[in-house]
Structures are given as structure tokens and as C-alpha cells.
Design a protein around this motif. Structure first.
Motif, PDB file in Angstrom:
ATOM      1  N   GLN A  47       0.832  -1.196   0.000  1.00  0.00           N
ATOM      2  CA  GLN A  47       0.000   0.000   0.000  1.00  0.00           C
ATOM      3  C   GLN A  47       0.872   1.255   0.000  1.00  0.00           C
ATOM      4  N   MET A  48       1.960   1.235   0.780  1.00  0.00           N
ATOM      5  CA  MET A  48       2.852   2.387   0.834  1.00  0.00           C
ATOM      6  C   MET A  48       3.537   2.592  -0.517  1.00  0.00           C
ATOM      7  N   GLU A  49       3.918   1.519  -1.168  1.00  0.00           N
ATOM      8  CA  GLU A  49       4.514   1.624  -2.503  1.00  0.00           C
ATOM      9  C   GLU A  49       3.514   2.227  -3.485  1.00  0.00           C
ATOM     10  N   ARG A  50       2.272   1.789  -3.404  1.00  0.00           N
ATOM     11  CA  ARG A  50       1.238   2.311  -4.293  1.00  0.00           C
ATOM     12  C   ARG A  50       0.999   3.797  -4.031  1.00  0.00           C
ATOM     13  N   ILE A  51       0.973   4.168  -2.775  1.00  0.00           N
ATOM     14  CA  ILE A  51       0.795   5.580  -2.424  1.00  0.00           C
ATOM     15  C   ILE A  51       1.938   6.410  -2.996  1.00  0.00           C
ATOM     16  N   GLN A  52       3.165   5.919  -2.857  1.00  0.00           N
ATOM     17  CA  GLN A  52       4.328   6.635  -3.390  1.00  0.00           C
ATOM     18  C   GLN A  52       4.216   6.783  -4.914  1.00  0.00           C
ATOM     19  N   ALA A  53       3.822   5.729  -5.589  1.00  0.00           N
ATOM     20  CA  ALA A  53       3.666   5.788  -7.045  1.00  0.00           C
ATOM     21  C   ALA A  53       2.589   6.798  -7.431  1.00  0.00           C
ATOM     22  N   LEU A  54       1.503   6.829  -6.683  1.00  0.00           N
ATOM     23  CA  LEU A  54       0.435   7.785  -6.970  1.00  0.00           C
ATOM     24  C   LEU A  54       0.878   9.217  -6.706  1.00  0.00           C
ATOM     25  N   LEU A  55       1.662   9.415  -5.657  1.00  0.00           N
ATOM     26  CA  LEU A  55       2.195  10.752  -5.367  1.00  0.00           C
ATOM     27  C   LEU A  55       3.102  11.230  -6.500  1.00  0.00           C
ATOM     28  N   GLU A  56       3.941  10.329  -7.001  1.00  0.00           N
ATOM     29  CA  GLU A  56       4.825  10.690  -8.109  1.00  0.00           C
ATOM     30  C   GLU A  56       4.025  11.016  -9.363  1.00  0.00           C
ATOM     31  N   LEU A  57       3.022  10.218  -9.649  1.00  0.00           N
ATOM     32  CA  LEU A  57       2.166  10.474 -10.799  1.00  0.00           C
ATOM     33  C   LEU A  57       1.445  11.815 -10.637  1.00  0.00           C
ATOM     34  N   ASN A  58       0.972  12.075  -9.445  1.00  0.00           N
ATOM     35  CA  ASN A  58       0.291  13.328  -9.174  1.00  0.00           C
ATOM     36  C   ASN A  58       1.239  14.519  -9.394  1.00  0.00           C
ATOM     37  N   GLN A  59       2.478  14.384  -8.949  1.00  0.00           N
ATOM     38  CA  GLN A  59       3.458  15.455  -9.131  1.00  0.00           C
ATOM     39  C   GLN A  59       3.720  15.701 -10.618  1.00  0.00           C
ATOM     40  N   LYS A  60       3.851  14.635 -11.393  1.00  0.00           N
ATOM     41  CA  LYS A  60       4.067  14.771 -12.835  1.00  0.00           C
ATOM     42  C   LYS A  60       2.892  15.493 -13.491  1.00  0.00           C
ATOM     43  N   GLU A  61       1.691  15.150 -13.094  1.00  0.00           N
ATOM     44  CA  GLU A  61       0.509  15.795 -13.653  1.00  0.00           C
ATOM     45  C   GLU A  61       0.430  17.263 -13.237  1.00  0.00           C
ATOM     46  N   MET A  62       0.809  17.558 -12.009  1.00  0.00           N
ATOM     47  CA  MET A  62       0.831  18.951 -11.565  1.00  0.00           C
ATOM     48  C   MET A  62       1.852  19.750 -12.373  1.00  0.00           C
ATOM     49  N   ASP A  63       3.020  19.166 -12.632  1.00  0.00           N
ATOM     50  CA  ASP A  63       4.038  19.830 -13.448  1.00  0.00           C
ATOM     51  C   ASP A  63       3.511  20.077 -14.856  1.00  0.00           C
ATOM     52  N   ARG A  64       2.846  19.086 -15.420  1.00  0.00           N
ATOM     53  CA  ARG A  64       2.280  19.214 -16.765  1.00  0.00           C
ATOM     54  C   ARG A  64       1.213  20.305 -16.799  1.00  0.00           C
ATOM     55  N   LEU A  65       0.400  20.363 -15.770  1.00  0.00           N
ATOM     56  CA  LEU A  65      -0.627  21.384 -15.680  1.00  0.00           C
ATOM     57  C   LEU A  65       0.010  22.772 -15.568  1.00  0.00           C
ATOM     58  N   ASP A  66       1.055  22.894 -14.760  1.00  0.00           N
ATOM     59  CA  ASP A  66       1.763  24.175 -14.635  1.00  0.00           C
ATOM     60  C   ASP A  66       2.336  24.617 -15.976  1.00  0.00           C
ATOM     61  N   GLU A  67       2.911  23.671 -16.716  1.00  0.00           N
ATOM     62  CA  GLU A  67       3.471  23.990 -18.032  1.00  0.00           C
ATOM     63  C   GLU A  67       2.364  24.435 -18.985  1.00  0.00           C
ATOM     64  N   SER A  68       1.246  23.744 -18.965  1.00  0.00           N
ATOM     65  CA  SER A  68       0.120  24.115 -19.830  1.00  0.00           C
ATOM     66  C   SER A  68      -0.406  25.494 -19.470  1.00  0.00           C
ATOM     67  N   TYR A  69      -0.488  25.773 -18.199  1.00  0.00           N
ATOM     68  CA  TYR A  69      -0.968  27.077 -17.745  1.00  0.00           C
ATOM     69  C   TYR A  69      -0.012  28.180 -18.188  1.00  0.00           C
ATOM     70  N   ALA A  70       1.276  27.951 -18.018  1.00  0.00           N
ATOM     71  CA  ALA A  70       2.277  28.943 -18.421  1.00  0.00           C
ATOM     72  C   ALA A  70       2.204  29.197 -19.925  1.00  0.00           C
ATOM     73  N   LEU A  71       2.063  28.130 -20.704  1.00  0.00           N
ATOM     74  CA  LEU A  71       1.943  28.271 -22.158  1.00  0.00           C
ATOM     75  C   LEU A  71       0.676  29.050 -22.524  1.00  0.00           C
TER      76      LEU A  71
END
Length: 79
Positions: A47-71
């Protein structure tokens, strides 16, 4: 008085039996619902591994959203 007491005892016994059946059924229902919760079949470490993977995925999506917003802001400023 004896007959009345006996009838009351029988009613009480029926009520206790019904209540016990209800409690047992509710317990089964709760167990079934708990088993449907995602991740219940995983260990704590899994469960902790899954949570970590989801946190990383969430961070990547937040970065992508920030890039889209900046563009989008850059394009809007050009208009």
C-alpha cells in the motif's frame, strides 16, 4: 402471573434471537463492504509503494498542468 411471565420470557427470547441475527447479518455486511475497499488485499508495504507511485504520478501531472498554464498565459499575452 406465571403464564404472563412465561409469555414475556418467550417474547424476550424471540427478540434477543432476532437482534442477534440482525447483529450477525450486519457484521457480515460490514465485512463484505470492507473487502471491497481498494487495496485491502495488499500488505502495508504494498500500500505504501502504491501511495508513493500515486504521489509521483500526481506530481508529474501537476508539473504538466503548470506547463500548460504557463503556455496558455504566454499565448494570451501575445493576443
Amino acid at each position: 402471573i406465571r403464564i404472563h411471565a412465561k409469555v414475556e420470557m418467550e417474547k424476550d427470547a424471540e427478540l434477543v434471537s432476532k437482534l442477534a441475527d440482525t447483529v450477525l447479518q450486519k457484521s457480515v455486511d460490514i465485512d463484505n463492504q470492507v473487502m471491497k475497499v481498494p487495496g485491502m488485499h495488499r500488505t502495508r508495504a504494498q500500500q505504501m509503494e502504491r501511495i508513493q507511485a500515486l504521489l509521483e504520478l500526481n506530481q508529474k501531472e501537476m508539473d504538466r498542468l503548470d506547463e500548460s498554464y504557463a503556455l496558455a498565459a504566454k499565448k494570451q499575452a501575445q493576443v
